[in-house]
Design an enzyme around this catalytic site. Structure first.
Site, PDB file in Angstrom:
ATOM      1  N   CYS A 212      55.588 -32.050 -12.348  1.00  0.00           N
ATOM      2  CA  CYS A 212      55.445 -33.153 -11.395  1.00  0.00           C
ATOM      3  C   CYS A 212      56.045 -34.435 -11.966  1.00  0.00           C
ATOM      4  CB  CYS A 212      53.977 -33.353 -11.039  1.00  0.00           C
ATOM      5  SG  CYS A 212      52.828 -32.705 -12.227  1.00  0.00           S
ATOM      6  N   THR A 213      55.888 -34.618 -13.290  1.00  0.00           N
ATOM      7  CA  THR A 213      56.434 -35.809 -13.936  1.00  0.00           C
ATOM      8  C   THR A 213      57.949 -35.788 -13.919  1.00  0.00           C
ATOM      9  OG1 THR A 213      54.531 -35.859 -15.397  1.00  0.00           O
ATOM     10  CG2 THR A 213      56.421 -37.186 -16.049  1.00  0.00           C
TER      11      THR A 213
END
Ligand SMILES: [Zn+2]
Length: 444
Positions: A212-213
């Site tokens: 997600c990062t």
């Protein structure tokens, strides 16, 4: 109404078997009673930190186990790459906050469950918020966040005048972590058993990056490389084959694209060498590892919250790379732990006329004992507060930058001087006490 009660009774029959009868693994002081189930169903409050791979499993496990007053906190939104294992999310949920979607799903699915979501960083919540929980369970992929919540639960401890710990101030922390086919689960009773900081040397520098990062908020050159590797390569398919970490042509392509992405996010430091390192070192998230570790953690939450059974003492490792292997040992408290020992942290200074402030900052960042991110240092000189260095606030950074090249003596620091050190890894400043080796000779 009667029918409902009948149904309710059947629903919790397995919990009743455990909670209303003694067993060989009961805590010696446990008195079996129907009141415990009542407590779990009606008043016990559990906080789940993280709504990712482990968090989804934890939320499902605890909700199915009878816990109803669950809170879940996570700062991320759902990404396509989460869907293979973060099973509370669907394609239509992409872009929505994980905590909110997870809570909504479980509330709709599990009768009586009241999950409260918090879509924010854990640092946004106060002591009062964390104080309301009976148990906190973490499914995090970040060491700094673990250290922060550990610092929070330790800071909530109350001691009486004789230094005796007030048991009612203790909030047990159950912590799960996974990396590929490896995982661990541990039980931390703050002030009693080893805390995260006591065993900080167990955490090697992080080499994997949450998807997600890298997709939404890249901050490091590694994030950009990883993005090209897992998202851009499969999409563009430049050579019509899978990415080969040993093929120079492949790596060159990844390097170029990663530099483009880094420029876009204003990130520096994407080199060919770094590309090589990142491309060959990926550890994917494995759904089954998350399921095993979350199940262990949820079981520990149940043991602790119900007080019926002896909890894990205190660290379990799991590995299913070559078969299935588990091992439990007792991690020990560190006598001078930076967080849970109440002892000021001594830093020995060989020569205060030579050691510069930047050397001290470097030491706080690099030494295995501290592993800080961006330490901010303040102290008292001649009765007044003095900020020695702070990098997190632009204006103060500018004002205090000059101090970095000054020696500790030039800054007026003395032997035994106490410095307050703030960092993102801890909710409260840590006290560092300087011990000058020179002081013996000066006194002569
Ligand atoms: Zn500790």
């Amino acid at each position: 109404m009667e029918e409902f009660q009948e149904g309710t009774q059947k629903r919790w029959i397995h919990l009743r078997n455990i909670l209303e009868r003694p067993g060989p693994f009961s805590r010696p002081e446990y008195v079996p009673s129907p009141e415990i189930l009542e407590f779990l169903l009606t008043s016990c409050k559990v906080l789940i930190i993280g709504a990712g791979g482990l968090g989804c499993e934890l939320l499902k496990d605890l909700a199915m186990m009878g816990f109803r007053h669950l809170h879940i906190i996570d700062m991320d939104v759902i990404d396509l790459s989460n869907l293979n294992r973060q099973f509370l999310f669907r394609h239509k949920d992409i872009g929505l906050p994980k905590a909110e979607v997870a809570a909504k799903y479980v509330n709709a699915r599990v009768q009586g469950c009241q999950v409260v979501p918090h879509y924010c960083p854990i640092q946004d919540r106060s002591e009062g918020f964390y104080q309301q929980f009976h148990v906190i369970v973490c499914g995090l992929d970040s060491v700094p966040a673990r250290r922060w919540i550990n610092g929070m639960v330790v800071s909530l401890l109350c001691y009486d005048e004789d230094g005796v710990l007030d048991q009612s101030s203790v909030i047990p922390l159950v912590d799960g972590g996974t990396e590929g086919f490896k995982g661990n689960a541990r039980v931390i009773v703050p002030g009693v058993t080893a805390c995260i900081e006591c065993t900080l040397d167990l955490y090697p520098p992080q080499v994997t990056y949450p998807l997600c990062t890298i997709a939404n908020t890249p901050r490091l050159p590694e994030h950009c490389i990883e993005y090209v590797k897992v998202a851009q390569w499969p999409k563009d398919n430049p050579f019509g084959v899978d990415l080969d970490g040993d093929d120079a042509q492949h790596l060159t392509w990844v390097h170029e694209k990663a530099v483009e992405r880094a420029t876009q996010f204003n990130i520096k430091g994407v080199t060919y060498r770094l590309v090589q390192g990142v491309v060959k070192n990926i550890i994917p998230a494995v759904a089954s590892t998350n399921a095993v570790i979350a199940a262990v953690c949820a079981t520990e939450v149940f043991k602790i919250a119900s007080t019926s059974l002896v909890p894990l003492n205190n660290f379990m490792i799991f590995n299913d790379i070559d078969g299935i292997y588990t091992y439990i040992y007792e991690a020990e408290r560190k006598v001078d732990c930076t967080v849970c020992s109440n002892i000021p942290q001594l830093v020995t200074v060989e020569d205060p006329s030579k050691m510069k402030l930047k050397d001290l900052v470097e030491l706080l960042r690099e030494s295995p004992k501290f592993q800080m991110k961006s330490p901010g240092l303040t102290t008292t000189v001649n009765g007044t507060n003095k900020t020695l260095y702070m990098s997190t606030i632009g204006a103060i950074e500018k004002m205090t930058k000059g101090n970095l090249t000054k020696s500790l003596l030039e800054l007026g620091l003395k032997d035994g001087q106490e410095l307050m050190v703030a960092d993102t890894t801890t909710p409260n400043a840590i006290i560092v006490k300087l011990a000058f080796k020179q002081s013996d000779t000066e006194m002569k």
